[in-house]
Structures are given as C-alpha cells and as structure tokens.
Design a protein around this motif. Structure first.
Motif, mmCIF file in Angstrom:
data_model
loop_
_atom_site.group_PDB
_atom_site.id
_atom_site.type_symbol
_atom_site.label_atom_id
_atom_site.label_comp_id
_atom_site.label_asym_id
_atom_site.label_seq_id
_atom_site.Cartn_x
_atom_site.Cartn_y
_atom_site.Cartn_z
ATOM 1 N N SER A 1 -3.631 -1.059 1.097
ATOM 2 C CA SER A 1 -3.555 -1.596 -0.263
ATOM 3 C C SER A 1 -4.657 -2.612 -0.515
ATOM 4 N N THR B 1 1.623 1.189 -5.967
ATOM 5 C CA THR B 1 0.260 0.715 -5.738
ATOM 6 C C THR B 1 -0.552 0.630 -7.024
ATOM 7 N N VAL C 1 2.963 -2.784 -0.394
ATOM 8 C CA VAL C 1 1.640 -2.645 -1.010
ATOM 9 C C VAL C 1 1.460 -3.441 -2.297
#
Length: 255
Positions: A28, A66, A214
């Motif tokens: 991430s 994400t 993330v």
C-alpha cells in the motif's frame, strides 16, 4: 457469517497471516507513492497461502479499500475528465474479463497472473522509452484493453498507469486519477465475482484483513511522496515483479 469468516482465517497459520499483513502494508505504501504495486505484490504471498483461484477475487475486494483511501488522500489531483473516459470504455470489457476469470482452473489462474506480472515491466519500459503520447481517443481505445486485463487479472494497474502517463498526466495526478478509475472498475469487478459465487468466506476474510492494513498506507504515502525517490522504488518493484512472475509460472507447471 462472522463465524465463517473467523473460521477461514483461523485455519491459516498465524505466521502466514502476519506475512500477508506485512506485505499488504508495504504494497500500500509503494502503491501510494509509485501509483501501482499492490496488485502485483500481493499475489506473491497470497498464491501459496490462499490458493491461486482466490487471488484475483481477494485483490479485487482489497482494492475497494486501497483505491478509495488513495483517491481521498489525493482527491485534489483527480482529473475527472480522464476518469470519465477510461471508466466508460473499460467497464464493459472489465465485466467480460471478470467473468472469464471465473471460468479458469487453479493452473489457469496461476498462468494468467504470472503472464501479467512478466509482461508489465517491459511494457512500461517500452512505452516510456518511445515517448508514447496519446489523446482522448487513444486513451479510450487503450481503456478497452485495460478493462479486459483488470477484470481478469491482478496487477494490471501498470497498463492504466502507462495510459495516463501517455496522455499527459504526471506525478500525483496520475496516482489520484488511477485510484478513482480503479474504484469504479473495482466495484464492477467485485460485483461479477459476487454473482458468480467466487466471493467465498475465505476470500472475504482475507480481503477484510488486508483492507484494514492498507487504508493507513495511502495517507502515509502522501506524506512521503515528496521525500521518497520514486525511481528507486520503481526499480526495486520491477525486480520483485519479474522474480515473482517466474516463481508463479514455475508453480503453474509444477502442479
């Protein structure tokens, strides 16, 4: 439902869950800085732990954590006109690509993921070395092909990244616009997986676990983006992608 999700994770050794979480956070960060990386790094740990046929659905669901967080973090840099062009052209083929993936066997899934990883590095370098420049029409045409890839593979973000760079976007505008497009096609992709019945408790459990990890990465990446040398990270990522692609292809034919 909660019991089935817990049971799916409880069946996995704790050390492997920690490995997945650490890789997710690193991916991430890299994705937030370089514009791509999560979809190509996560398969390296998910394939042996979560099984090949589950990787694309897991990464697809994870992207719903994400990319929205990245889009929010870089929201002032989003090019909404390019978002509209890519989304309109990529959505139909994304649905087709996602449906095609649901028909693959475990070996077929491994081969598709490995080929995507191995092709991504030379594709990016070729496009950059030739100074590839496209207009809105070329962006739309490219988005049609991108839709097929993003629907049926993991790690195809490099294609969208290259298209956005080729149409004149730079820096944080690329990261932001890529994230917003990925949110839209990601919803369509996961919807197809849901209808096809591939969103099993194991897939959902892994996606939720990774998603929790993330989300902070996007905001940390924004804080670091002006301090970290993207070229160095990109070179490292290229090496990891190639090694990972070879490893997955070897596993496909060793099954």
């Amino acid at each position: 439902m909660f019991d089935s999700l817990y049971a799916a994770l409880a069946a996995v050794p704790p050390a492997e869950l920690v490995l997945v979480a650490v890789m997710a956070f690193v991916a991430s960060l890299i994705g937030g800085v370089a514009g791509y990386g999560t979809g190509v790094l996560m398969p390296l740990v998910l394939v042996p732990i979560a099984e090949p046929e589950n990787v694309v659905p897991i990464v697809g669901m994870t992207a719903l954590f994400t990319n929205p967080s990245r889009a929010v973090a870089f929201r002032e840099y989003i090019d909404w006109r390019r978002v509209g062009i890519v989304a309109a052209c990529a959505l139909p083929t994304c649905i087709l690509g996602a449906y095609g993936f649901t028909r693959l066997t475990g070996r077929g899934a491994l081969i598709v993921i490995a080929c995507t990883l191995l092709a991504s590095v030379p594709l990016r370098r070729i496009l950059q070395s030739r100074g590839f420049v496209i207009g809105d029409r070329g962006l739309g045409i490219g988005a049609v092909g991108y839709g097929v890839l993003v629907g049926g593979t993991s790690g195809s973000g490099i294609v969208l990244l290259s298209l956005l760079l080729a149409c004149g976007l730079t820096g944080r505008a690329v990261v932001a616009t890529d994230a917003m497009v990925s949110v839209i096609v990601g919803i369509a992709k996961v919807s197809v997986f849901g209808i096809a019945g591939v969103l099993t408790p194991k897939v959902i459990a892994f996606a939720l676990m990774i998603g929790v990890v993330v989300v902070p990465g996007a905001f940390i990446a924004k804080a670091l983006v002006e301090r970290m040398p993207v070229r160095v990270h990109t070179a490292i990522l290229d090496g990891v992608i190639i090694i990972g692609g070879v490893f997955l292809m070897w596993n496909a034919f060793a099954r």
